[in-house]
Enzyme design. Structure first.
Site, PDB file in Angstrom:
ATOM      1  N   ARG A  75     -18.608   8.150   3.791  1.00  0.00           N
ATOM      2  CA  ARG A  75     -17.785   8.216   2.581  1.00  0.00           C
ATOM      3  C   ARG A  75     -18.695   8.439   1.379  1.00  0.00           C
ATOM      4  O   ARG A  75     -19.827   7.974   1.359  1.00  0.00           O
ATOM      5  CB  ARG A  75     -17.021   6.885   2.360  1.00  0.00           C
TER       6      ARG A  75
ATOM      7  N   PRO B  40      -4.361   6.452  -1.099  1.00  0.00           N
ATOM      8  CA  PRO B  40      -3.645   5.422  -1.871  1.00  0.00           C
ATOM      9  C   PRO B  40      -4.499   4.160  -1.979  1.00  0.00           C
ATOM     10  O   PRO B  40      -5.052   3.698  -1.001  1.00  0.00           O
ATOM     11  CB  PRO B  40      -2.386   5.145  -1.029  1.00  0.00           C
ATOM     12  N   GLU B  41      -4.633   3.666  -3.197  1.00  0.00           N
ATOM     13  CA  GLU B  41      -5.364   2.424  -3.419  1.00  0.00           C
ATOM     14  C   GLU B  41      -4.352   1.293  -3.557  1.00  0.00           C
ATOM     15  O   GLU B  41      -3.150   1.513  -3.587  1.00  0.00           O
ATOM     16  CB  GLU B  41      -6.233   2.537  -4.677  1.00  0.00           C
TER      17      GLU B  41
ATOM     18  N   LYS C  28      -3.622  -3.213   2.575  1.00  0.00           N
ATOM     19  CA  LYS C  28      -2.974  -1.925   2.339  1.00  0.00           C
ATOM     20  C   LYS C  28      -1.826  -1.686   3.315  1.00  0.00           C
ATOM     21  O   LYS C  28      -1.352  -0.567   3.453  1.00  0.00           O
ATOM     22  CB  LYS C  28      -3.999  -0.802   2.451  1.00  0.00           C
TER      23      LYS C  28
END
Ligand SMILES: [Zn+2]
Length: 258
Positions: free
Chosen positions: A248, A2-3, A57
């Site tokens: 990543r 989720p961004e 976030k």
């Protein structure tokens, strides 16, 4: 993953479903979330939710008694709103039952989400830098913050203490838009590059605002560089490359990101 706009969407759902309601019970349904003491379990009964907010976030649910429930979706978390008499959805990891029969279920296939409770009056230090839309965040303040960072700009931007809420997709898109190589040492960025970078960060967040980066079928929405290894760059038609930085994936155009 989720961004930030997806977390915004989640918090809007919390405002609609949780705020103003009285909690009947909180259930942790998966060992990864730990166990609640009987006292903590009892303490939720009758607690009213007064406010929901996003910080980076993190999702914060403020209770009338001053406590805060903090939720972080990590990789695959999401909310599912239904009623207490409905069958629990697959991958239900936690549930908040409300006194009026409404229920909020935390659904998470990979079970990496986190929930914890912060006591009344205790300041919550999430170690976050400014939000991308904070007017105090300028090319100048960013330059000060990056002055001693020798590491590559890409992983540095994922550090939530630099700018809050930036994830892997945003950082790739912003660096492409700003024409900055993700491998550049953070401290080497010039004032004009930082100005471009900040404008690019704000652009990609606005573009995704209120949307999800994946549509209903799980397809990633049209992006400029993320997940496009081997495809032509939308600016110069050279092939997008993928490299690994800090474990990543980074996607960039070796021709026009310098
Ligand atoms: Zn290019």
């Amino acid at each position: 993953v989720p961004e930030l706009p997806e977390i915004e969407t989640a918090v809007r759902l919390l405002r609609r479903v949780a705020v103003g309601r009285v909690i009947e019970a909180v259930h942790l349904l998966h060992p990864s979330l730990g166990r609640m003491s009987p006292a903590l379990r009892r303490s939720f009964h009758g607690a009213r939710v007064t406010m929901a907010e996003r910080r980076g976030k993190h999702q914060l649910l403020h209770l009338a008694d001053g406590r805060t429930i903090r939720v972080h979706f990590r990789m695959t978390g999401d909310w599912h709103a239904d009623t207490v008499d409905a069958e629990r959805p697959r991958f239900a990891r936690a549930a908040i039952d409300f006194a009026d029969g409404t229920r909020l279920v935390l659904v998470d296939p990979r079970a990496l989400s986190k929930i914890d409770v912060h006591g009344a009056g205790a300041p919550i230090d999430l170690g976050l830098g400014p939000e991308p839309d904070d007017p105090a965040l300028t090319a100048k303040s960013l330059r000060r913050k990056l002055a001693n960072r020798r590491g590559a700009i890409k992983p540095v931007l994922l550090d939530q203490g630099v700018i809050a809420g930036l994830g892997n997709i945003y950082v790739a898109e912003a660096l492409w838009r700003a024409r900055i190589d993700p491998r550049r040492p953070a401290m080497s960025l010039t004032p004009s590059e930082l100005t471009r970078l900040l404008a690019a960060v704000r652009f990609v967040i606005r573009r995704a605002s209120g949307a999800r980066y994946r549509d209903r079928d799980g397809r990633i929405m049209r992006l400029d560089v993320y997940d496009r290894e081997g495809d032509p760059c939308r600016r110069c038609e050279n092939r997008i490359q993928r490299i690994t930085q800090a474990a990543r994936s980074s996607y960039y155009c070796p021709h026009c990101q310098v």
